[in-house]
Motif scaffolding. Structure first.
Motif, PDB file in Angstrom:
ATOM      1  N   ALA A 163      42.308  61.392 -51.225  1.00 32.20           N
ATOM      2  CA  ALA A 163      41.325  62.021 -50.339  1.00 32.20           C
ATOM      3  C   ALA A 163      40.081  61.153 -50.158  1.00 32.20           C
ATOM      4  O   ALA A 163      39.100  61.590 -49.567  1.00 32.20           O
ATOM      5  N   GLY A 164      40.109  59.914 -50.688  1.00 33.88           N
ATOM      6  CA  GLY A 164      38.957  59.033 -50.572  1.00 33.88           C
ATOM      7  C   GLY A 164      37.996  59.147 -51.726  1.00 33.88           C
ATOM      8  O   GLY A 164      36.817  58.807 -51.609  1.00 33.88           O
ATOM      9  N   LEU A 165      38.519  59.604 -52.859  1.00 37.60           N
ATOM     10  CA  LEU A 165      37.710  59.779 -54.055  1.00 37.60           C
ATOM     11  C   LEU A 165      38.167  58.816 -55.143  1.00 37.60           C
ATOM     12  O   LEU A 165      39.325  58.864 -55.550  1.00 37.60           O
ATOM     13  N   PRO A 166      37.296  57.907 -55.549  1.00 44.28           N
ATOM     14  CA  PRO A 166      35.876  57.838 -55.215  1.00 44.28           C
ATOM     15  C   PRO A 166      35.526  56.901 -54.060  1.00 44.28           C
ATOM     16  O   PRO A 166      34.363  56.776 -53.702  1.00 44.28           O
ATOM     17  N   GLY A 167      36.501  56.200 -53.470  1.00 41.90           N
ATOM     18  CA  GLY A 167      36.228  55.119 -52.534  1.00 41.90           C
ATOM     19  C   GLY A 167      35.322  55.437 -51.366  1.00 41.90           C
ATOM     20  O   GLY A 167      34.368  54.696 -51.086  1.00 41.90           O
ATOM     21  N   LEU A 168      35.599  56.516 -50.629  1.00 44.14           N
ATOM     22  CA  LEU A 168      34.763  56.859 -49.479  1.00 44.14           C
ATOM     23  C   LEU A 168      33.344  57.208 -49.897  1.00 44.14           C
ATOM     24  O   LEU A 168      32.380  56.867 -49.215  1.00 44.14           O
ATOM     25  N   VAL A 169      33.218  57.885 -51.014  1.00 47.01           N
ATOM     26  CA  VAL A 169      31.894  58.247 -51.516  1.00 47.01           C
ATOM     27  C   VAL A 169      31.105  56.996 -51.883  1.00 47.01           C
ATOM     28  O   VAL A 169      29.922  56.874 -51.568  1.00 47.01           O
ATOM     29  N   LEU A 170      31.757  56.036 -52.531  1.00 44.32           N
ATOM     30  CA  LEU A 170      31.100  54.782 -52.893  1.00 44.32           C
ATOM     31  C   LEU A 170      30.703  53.993 -51.648  1.00 44.32           C
ATOM     32  O   LEU A 170      29.640  53.361 -51.613  1.00 44.32           O
ATOM     33  N   ALA A 171      31.539  54.030 -50.604  1.00 44.48           N
ATOM     34  CA  ALA A 171      31.235  53.316 -49.361  1.00 44.48           C
ATOM     35  C   ALA A 171      30.010  53.901 -48.674  1.00 44.48           C
ATOM     36  O   ALA A 171      29.226  53.182 -48.050  1.00 44.48           O
ATOM     37  N   ILE A 172      29.829  55.207 -48.790  1.00 43.27           N
ATOM     38  CA  ILE A 172      28.644  55.849 -48.229  1.00 43.27           C
ATOM     39  C   ILE A 172      27.408  55.493 -49.048  1.00 43.27           C
ATOM     40  O   ILE A 172      26.365  55.115 -48.511  1.00 43.27           O
ATOM     41  N   HIS A 198      33.789  66.437 -57.353  1.00 44.10           N
ATOM     42  CA  HIS A 198      34.221  65.210 -56.692  1.00 44.10           C
ATOM     43  C   HIS A 198      33.102  64.249 -56.314  1.00 44.10           C
ATOM     44  O   HIS A 198      33.189  63.051 -56.613  1.00 44.10           O
ATOM     45  N   ILE A 199      32.059  64.745 -55.642  1.00 41.03           N
ATOM     46  CA  ILE A 199      31.042  63.835 -55.103  1.00 41.03           C
ATOM     47  C   ILE A 199      30.181  63.217 -56.205  1.00 41.03           C
ATOM     48  O   ILE A 199      30.121  61.993 -56.367  1.00 41.03           O
ATOM     49  N   ASP A 200      29.512  64.044 -56.967  1.00 42.14           N
ATOM     50  CA  ASP A 200      28.672  63.521 -58.032  1.00 42.14           C
ATOM     51  C   ASP A 200      29.494  62.753 -59.063  1.00 42.14           C
ATOM     52  O   ASP A 200      29.062  61.738 -59.594  1.00 42.14           O
ATOM     53  N   ASP A 201      30.680  63.257 -59.329  1.00 40.30           N
ATOM     54  CA  ASP A 201      31.553  62.599 -60.298  1.00 40.30           C
ATOM     55  C   ASP A 201      31.950  61.206 -59.823  1.00 40.30           C
ATOM     56  O   ASP A 201      32.035  60.264 -60.613  1.00 40.30           O
ATOM     57  N   SER A 202      32.191  61.064 -58.517  1.00 43.51           N
ATOM     58  CA  SER A 202      32.528  59.753 -57.960  1.00 43.51           C
ATOM     59  C   SER A 202      31.341  58.800 -58.030  1.00 43.51           C
ATOM     60  O   SER A 202      31.488  57.617 -58.386  1.00 43.51           O
ATOM     61  N   MET A 203      30.155  59.299 -57.706  1.00 39.28           N
ATOM     62  CA  MET A 203      28.962  58.455 -57.731  1.00 39.28           C
ATOM     63  C   MET A 203      28.559  58.060 -59.146  1.00 39.28           C
ATOM     64  O   MET A 203      27.877  57.054 -59.356  1.00 39.28           O
ATOM     65  N   ALA A 204      29.003  58.820 -60.128  1.00 36.73           N
ATOM     66  CA  ALA A 204      28.622  58.553 -61.509  1.00 36.73           C
ATOM     67  C   ALA A 204      29.143  57.222 -62.033  1.00 36.73           C
ATOM     68  O   ALA A 204      28.633  56.722 -63.038  1.00 36.73           O
ATOM     69  N   ILE A 205      30.138  56.623 -61.373  1.00 34.66           N
ATOM     70  CA  ILE A 205      30.647  55.341 -61.866  1.00 34.66           C
ATOM     71  C   ILE A 205      29.838  54.149 -61.352  1.00 34.66           C
ATOM     72  O   ILE A 205      30.082  53.015 -61.774  1.00 34.66           O
ATOM     73  N   ILE A 206      28.852  54.397 -60.468  1.00 35.54           N
ATOM     74  CA  ILE A 206      28.048  53.293 -59.943  1.00 35.54           C
ATOM     75  C   ILE A 206      27.207  52.616 -61.033  1.00 35.54           C
ATOM     76  O   ILE A 206      27.220  51.389 -61.143  1.00 35.54           O
ATOM     77  N   PRO A 207      26.463  53.359 -61.860  1.00 39.66           N
ATOM     78  CA  PRO A 207      25.654  52.689 -62.883  1.00 39.66           C
ATOM     79  C   PRO A 207      26.437  51.801 -63.851  1.00 39.66           C
ATOM     80  O   PRO A 207      26.000  50.680 -64.124  1.00 39.66           O
ATOM     81  N   PRO A 208      27.586  52.230 -64.389  1.00 37.64           N
ATOM     82  CA  PRO A 208      28.300  51.301 -65.277  1.00 37.64           C
ATOM     83  C   PRO A 208      28.799  50.056 -64.560  1.00 37.64           C
ATOM     84  O   PRO A 208      28.812  48.970 -65.141  1.00 37.64           O
TER      85      PRO A 208
END
Length: 297
Positions: free
Chosen positions: A140-149, A106-116
């Motif tokens: 559950a806030g995936l990926p939104g909460l992770v991106l906000a952090i 969940h966490i790394d997978d959510s953050m992986a969309i930042i570069p594109p």
């Protein structure tokens, strides 16, 4: 090293976060965070070339994406994961029950969309530092909460239709201390027709919500012209994307790329489908609640 591969449209025979705002302490600057991210550089002149620059997600806190965060942000991620697993004991938020697996799946997978997101917006001269992003069907806030952090300069809207999940999202955002998050409850079809939310977001994201034909109608009416819709998908979404080509076009958009993210986890590759909003969405879309899922375009 990790790998981030973009498959061109020709290659696959088609073009691969309540209205309550909560408070947060200062974090690592977005510019510093981005400088430490793995790079992703498609051709500046065309998106129809395969780029084999790479990046990978791992299952531990020592991944490049996590290591690029400040100590405070790492604490926020840790607190988020602990809260997710605690609440998951009394409501259905995730099938994952182990912390290490949450980090991996969940966490790394959510953050992986930042570069594109960064790459494609920069191609069109859009600032990356103060995005308005909506996470459709946030759950559950995936990926939104992770991106906000990870990106405290972004204004993240978490859109969720279930009352209990909205309660979890508001509780968790408050507990973590995020001033850049708001939670809105309702269906994407209704928000897509609401003038206060229609075509106002720079980016819409969705993860584990629905198939692409349905997601296109949920998400693209929320995105401004020139903005992006990014869908997190599994290792081989080519057929699903091909079937969604008509729906994407009807929403005034076009599919740019399927970006494959190499994963060391047991579930293999993940992909990010990047869609650009070229023209306003016709007023008849999205259709009434329930219709997009029952009768996909």
């Amino acid at each position: 090293m990790s790998s981030f591969v973009c498959l061109s449209p020709d290659r696959i025979m088609l073009s691969f976060c309540s209205n309550r705002i909560l408070r947060a302490p200062s974090s690592l600057s977005l510019g510093t965070f981005i400088e430490h991210l793995p790079t992703f550089s498609p051709s500046a002149s065309t998106f129809r070339r395969i780029n084999r620059k790479a990046f990978t997600t791992n299952a531990s806190l020592s991944t490049p994406l996590i290591e690029a965060l400040s100590p405070r942000q790492k604490e926020q991620i840790d607190l988020y994961v602990d809260t997710l697993l605690q609440w998951n004991q009394k409501m259905n938020l995730t099938a994952v029950t182990e912390k290490s697996e949450v980090m991996e799946r969940h966490i790394d997978d959510s953050m992986a969309i930042i570069p594109p997101i960064q790459t494609y917006l920069s191609q069109y001269g859009t600032s990356f530092d103060d995005l308005k992003l909506v996470d459709v069907g946030s759950g559950a806030g995936l990926p939104g909460l992770v991106l906000a952090i990870a990106c405290p300069g972004w204004k993240v809207t978490l859109m969720e239709s279930m009352v209990k999940r909205c309660a979890f999202l508001e509780h968790t955002a408050g507990l973590i201390g995020l001033s850049n998050v708001r939670v809105i409850r309702g269906r994407a079809e209704d928000f897509g027709q609401d003038r206060s939310t229609r075509e106002i977001f720079d980016v819409a994201v969705a993860r584990a919500v629905a198939e692409m034909r349905v997601l296109a109608e949920y998400c693209l009416p929320l995105v401004r012209v020139g903005g992006l819709f990014v869908a997190a998908k599994g290792h081989d979404p080519a057929l699903e994307v091909r079937r969604a080509e008509k729906a994407v076009s009807l929403m005034g958009a076009s599919i740019l790329q399927i970006c494959s993210v190499e994963s060391h986890g047991p579930y293999g590759q993940r992909t990010a489908i990047v869609v650009r909003k070229d023209n306003p969405t016709p007023r008849k879309y999205p259709r009434d609640p329930g219709i997009p899922a029952r009768l996909p375009l």
